[in-house]
Design an enzyme around this catalytic site. Structure first.
Site, PDB file in Angstrom:
ATOM      1  N   LYS A 276       0.861  -1.195   0.000  1.00 28.60           N
ATOM      2  CA  LYS A 276       0.000   0.000   0.000  1.00 28.60           C
ATOM      3  C   LYS A 276       0.887   1.231   0.000  1.00 28.60           C
ATOM      4  CE  LYS A 276      -3.907  -1.822   2.702  1.00 28.60           C
ATOM      5  NZ  LYS A 276      -4.950  -1.729   1.658  1.00 28.60           N
ATOM      6  N   ARG A 350     -10.140 -11.729   2.118  1.00 31.67           N
ATOM      7  CA  ARG A 350     -11.017 -12.785   1.600  1.00 31.67           C
ATOM      8  C   ARG A 350     -10.347 -14.155   1.678  1.00 31.67           C
ATOM      9  NH1 ARG A 350     -11.511  -9.616  -4.000  1.00 31.67           N
ATOM     10  NH2 ARG A 350     -11.065  -7.955  -2.534  1.00 31.67           N
TER      11      ARG A 350
END
Ligand code: BES
Ligand code: ZN
Ligand code: ZN
Length: 500
Positions: A276, A350
């Site tokens: 990020k 996920r």
């Protein structure tokens, strides 16, 4: 903080601050506010007459009456328009009250029960939301502040009507218990990421054990034995190995089906090799808010004696980058047997949730699975910080969640999982890939989870936008909100499934 009921006349009650209220547009206050107004020589009605105070939502009037009432301070809170006033407004109204009390370092605050008279709310419900609000609004993460925030030691509700006392007492106590469980979870979310790594989250969860709650923590060895390819891969880059935290609460009858609560427990999300950008990365300490919320829900269920068997499953990892980290291009074999191509190591939530859902299904055969996760930035783009995204695989369970959302005041907005979205997570080399492209990102993430929920009734909550507030909003101070614990507790208390 103690929350308690005082039956009697608010004017005669001794506290550091009295709290009364006014609906917008009311010219001469009635009820307890009217009585206080009279006792202090009409100071409140004078402020209304002169236009200093109109009772607008969020407006406050602070008075030092000098004489007439036993308390030295009176705070009038504006409740806004009567027709728009709901139970959640009762909670929200406590924020300016507790903020002022903390700033002035007051120790006892005594309030009237908002909304139960002219507002037409049920006294027990109003008391529940008032107790909840007082506890939530009194919360402050000041661990690292040299100068500590003020702490209110008593929040009292003063009620003149003896006949509703038992209901008000019960509501107040239930609301406060819920608030305390939520604040326990907020502390975990607020903790710096170096203080709370997967082992730390597991340690915090262990403190829930005792009574009807049993906590088990599994590590890398078990994850390997169970072939949890998602959990193991995401955890590989960190020095602290992944944990699978399981908290069982047996409040239902023996043999009743389990409700499984699966929560994302990424204690820090750097994005991994798909790093990020630096700006805002510090906020990724709240990437375990779903996990903390599920554990807090178990704590609340135990404190409230909810009659249902509940199991929280929290996969805890730190998504780091290092020589041992998983890579874009890797193909993982998940616990369910499905294979997943990794296209971004930043779509890690996920992957761990998929294994946790499979674990919950295999071990507990639940009749419903709820999951909560700070899963996608796309959900923040779609819905902002006002409402969470909600997706699921069955009309019945989604309907129950909608009802729980309305009753709790925690907003949830349904996003569709139409079959056509599946195209976007098809991989050329594996069964699935872990990202679905720029379109409908919250939905494709939800769709990915749906593949693992299979035909067990399941609802996914994307809380990326609502688990942390940047600015004060909707009665939440900046920082961790505790969402979605109120919604969950409402769902768990509702009928159907589990204990039924
Ligand atoms: N933890 C983030 C999602 C997130 C974003 C939470 C903003 C809170 C605020 C998640 O793991 C993530 O990085 N998701 C990616 C997915 C993408 C790579 C498909 C995202 O949303 O950008
Ligand atoms: Zn990520
Ligand atoms: Zn994440």
């Amino acid at each position: 903080m103690k929350t308690e009921l005082v039956v009697g006349d608010i004017g005669k009650h001794r506290a550091d601050m009295l709290v009364v209220n006014l609906f917008e547009g009311v010219k001469s206050p009635g009820g307890a506010t009217g009585a206080v107004d009279k006792a202090i020589g009409g100071a409140i009605s004078a402020a209304i007459r002169d236009g200093d105070f109109r009772g607008k939502w969020g407006e406050t009037l602070f008075l030092r009456p000098g004489k007439g009432v036993a308390a030295p301070r009176v705070l009038v809170v504006g409740l806004g328009k009567r027709e728009k006033f709901t139970l959640d407004h009762v909670r929200q109204s406590t924020l300016p009250v507790m903020q002022m009390a903390k700033k002035k370092k007051l120790s006892t605050v005594a309030s009237v029960l908002h909304g139960a008279g002219a507002g037409g709310l049920d006294p027990e419900d109003a008391a529940r939301f008032l107790g909840l609000g007082a506890v939530l609004s009194g919360y402050e993460y000041d661990r690292y502040k040299s100068e500590k925030a003020g702490r209110v030691s008593r929040f009292q509700v003063v009620e003149g009507n003896r006949r509703v006392a038992a209901k008000v007492r019960r509501g107040l106590s239930r609301g406060a218990k819920l608030g305390e469980a939520i604040n326990w979870g907020r502390d975990l979310v607020a903790a710096p990421p170096g203080d709370l790594r997967p082992d730390g989250l597991a340690r915090a969860a262990r403190s829930l054990g005792g009574g009807k709650v049993r906590v088990k923590v599994f590590g890398r060895k078990e994850a390997e034995a169970w072939k949890m390819g998602g959990l193991l891969a995401v955890g590989k880059g960190s020095e602290v190995s992944p944990r699978l935290i399981v908290a069982e609460y047996r409040g239902g009858r023996p043999g009743a089906r389990w409700t499984a609560l699966v929560g994302k427990g990424v204690t820090f999300d750097t994005g991994g090799i798909s790093l990020k950008k630096w700006e805002g990365m510090e906020k990724m300490k709240y990437d375990m808010a779903g996990g903390a919320g599920m554990l807090a829900a178990v704590r609340a269920a135990a404190a409230l004696g909810i009659r249902r068997n509940i199991v929280a499953v929290v996969p805890a990892v730190e998504n780091m980058l290092s020589g041992s980290a998983y890579r874009p291009g890797d193909v993982l074999r998940m616990m369910s047997g499905k294979t997943v191509e990794v296209l971004s190591t930043d779509a890690e939530g996920r992957l761990i949730l998929a294994d946790a859902i499979t674990f919950a299904k295999k071990r507990y055969r639940p009749d419903v699975i709820l999951d909560a996760a700070t899963l996608t930035g796309a959900c923040v783009v779609a819905l902002g910080s006002v409402t969470m995204g909600m997706m699921g695989n069955g009309a019945e369970v989604l309907g129950r969640m909608r009802d729980a959302s309305a009753a709790s005041g925690e907003r949830a907005w349904e996003l569709p999982l139409h079959e056509e979205y599946r195209e976007q997570i098809k991989s050329d080399v594996a069964d699935l890939k872990n990202i679905g492209g720029p379109e409908g990102g919250a939905i494709t993430a939800g769709y990915f989870l749906k593949e693992f929920a299979g035909d067990t009734p399941w609802v996914h909550m994307d809380i990326a936008g609502v688990a942390w507030m940047e600015k004060e909003k909707m009665g939440y101070a900046p920082g961790p909100t505790g969402v979605p614990v109120r919604l969950l507790v409402e769902f768990l208390q509702g009928g159907g499934g589990g204990d039924a």
